[in-house]
Design a protein around this motif. Sequence first.
Motif, PDB file in Angstrom:
ATOM      1  N   GLU A  23      -3.930  11.031  -6.462  1.00 11.34           N
ATOM      2  CA  GLU A  23      -4.718  11.783  -5.489  1.00 11.34           C
ATOM      3  C   GLU A  23      -3.884  12.262  -4.316  1.00 11.34           C
ATOM      4  N   ARG A  24      -2.831  11.502  -4.021  1.00 12.29           N
ATOM      5  CA  ARG A  24      -2.008  11.885  -2.877  1.00 12.29           C
ATOM      6  C   ARG A  24      -0.804  12.698  -3.306  1.00 12.29           C
ATOM      7  N   ASP A  33       0.042   7.188  -6.390  1.00 12.79           N
ATOM      8  CA  ASP A  33      -1.352   7.607  -6.407  1.00 12.79           C
ATOM      9  C   ASP A  33      -1.474   9.098  -6.725  1.00 12.79           C
ATOM     10  N   ALA A  53       2.403   1.885  -3.291  1.00 15.42           N
ATOM     11  CA  ALA A  53       1.402   2.302  -4.270  1.00 15.42           C
ATOM     12  C   ALA A  53       0.974   3.746  -4.031  1.00 15.42           C
ATOM     13  N   ALA A  54       0.954   4.150  -2.751  1.00 15.82           N
ATOM     14  CA  ALA A  54       0.493   5.501  -2.416  1.00 15.82           C
ATOM     15  C   ALA A  54       1.358   6.569  -3.083  1.00 15.82           C
ATOM     16  N   ASP A  91       0.810  -1.228   0.000  1.00 20.44           N
ATOM     17  CA  ASP A  91       0.000   0.000   0.000  1.00 20.44           C
ATOM     18  C   ASP A  91       0.837   1.269   0.000  1.00 20.44           C
TER      19      ASP A  91
END
Lengths: 290, 307
Positions: free
Chosen positions: A49-50, A47, A43-44, A40
């Motif tokens: 969005e982040r 991302d 992957a963040a 996770d």
Amino acid sequence: MSVALRRLLLAVVGLVFLLPIVAMVEFTLRSPSGSGYGLDHWAAILDPERERSYRNLFEGVANSLTLAVVTAALVLVLLVPTMVLVSLRYPRLMRVLEFVCIVPITVPAIVLVVGLAPVYGVVVRVAGGGTWTLALAYGVTVLPFAFRALQTDLSASNLATLTEAARTLGASWPRVMTTVIVPTLRRGILAAAFITVAVVLGEYTIASLLNRVNLQTALVQVSRSDPYAAVIFALLALLFAFTLLLLIGRVGTARSRGVLPASPGSVSPASGAAASPAPVAPAPTSKAVR
Amino acid sequence: MSSATLIDETAPATTRSAGAVPARSRMRLPAWLGLTPFAAYVLAFLAVPCLLALSSGFFDADGAVTLENLTVLGEPAVRSAFLASFAVSGVTAVVGAVVGAAVCWGLTALRPDGPVRSVIDSVSSVLAQFGGVMLAFAFITTIGIQGLFTRLLLDTFGIDIFAGGVWLYQVPGLLLPYIYFQVPLMVITFMPAVAGLKPQWSEAVATLGGTWWNHLVSVVVPVLAPSFLGCLLLLFANAFSSYATAAALISQGAQIVPLQIRAALVSETVLGRANVAGALALGMVVVMAVLMVLYSALQRRTERWQR
């Protein structure tokens, strides 16, 4: 004494030294729910969005890469002609040059920064506050490393004979520089450039106390809000520096065979990190190496 | 400052060319002019900052010469910071030197140009020279409050390494991360001396009927002693001057000298504390200079055996 005992010792020390690196990898793989493992956190980073929360980090990476390139160019442009000139025309000055280049080892960065603060007051007024200006200070901190890398190559090559031959055949000095000196010293130049990149990517002291943003200051800042991202980037940076230094080693041993290594080292220490999504490190690797 | 040098260095050139105006067309630029860019750069970004750092301690906020800042070196907080710095540097240098020397001995079992050696060399360089902040992270993830090792010990054996308080973010917490970069530095700097031990020497001892103990005591130790002590000093200086790892671990307070300089720089504007950083820097450089003079003296003795 027995070879087995010495190998055992190496294995034990090696395992102990591997532990913190393993702990870093383990830390980044912890799943956000608090139990179990997952990708996770890796992957963040990808991302979109982040992306905003990592903006600082990406800015730090970009700044550090800029600084690495500018510092390497600055040091090579200043140091290579000077060292060649000194070795060809003023061999007695070599010891002076060496002394000057070694001084930054004796003067800690934390001391240098005390004097750099007023100097940067002037630099900012003259050249503006651009990111690249920090490369002027970094050039000094990498002098010992760059000097040693170039010196090894310079003392092993018979540059005097080669340049004399070129001059006798009517080549101008700029031509001698580009067709004789630079190709002859290419291993030293490459090693100096790589080690400069490694030093600049790891630099924290000067940037943080002059209130600049680079990879390391961004790491410290991000580690307060998102330690996972900070550790992931730290792992990637360590892996990148390791690759660069491994390449320097290869360049050095390639001397006897007379060829440059064609591909980056195939051995990678933290396979977990190498296999995971790595948005930042691979790009600079290919940019800097090729 | 750099413009002043330019004038200094071009002065002889102008006078000379002024005297030889007719011959100007065939006169070439003197070769030493090629040294000026590097000289000007080193002057502006190495010599000037060094001089400013060392001299600023002798001036007060208004630019008047004073010795008052130097009294800061006698303050209890600064004195204890120097003592803590000496303690951390001393402990990590000794441990780093002993473990590093053992690793060097282990490395003699490997082929010097083999792949394992080149991986170990590269890892040593990275950890010794470029880790800084990242090594602090490595130890936070290992022996931090949520660290792998901390949790392992607590869950499996019920041992709480922080039972007596969280020491990782205090001076004792610096010891392990510092040793982590001291050992690789020892490997890099001590290995040439170990590699310089000639197998003929041990054969000579064996031929004369000596044991490996004789070889160790009367050949290896005397030959390696100057280099070992030199490396020990280098490690001490390395720990004494390093800042990044400590700054990343210890965000509160100024327990060692580099952190004192950080505090002084950050609070430069506080009334009456101007240029204290300069006085602290002077104190640090004096220590470093002593260490480096001793180091180069030992290094000269070392080179005798490496020809």
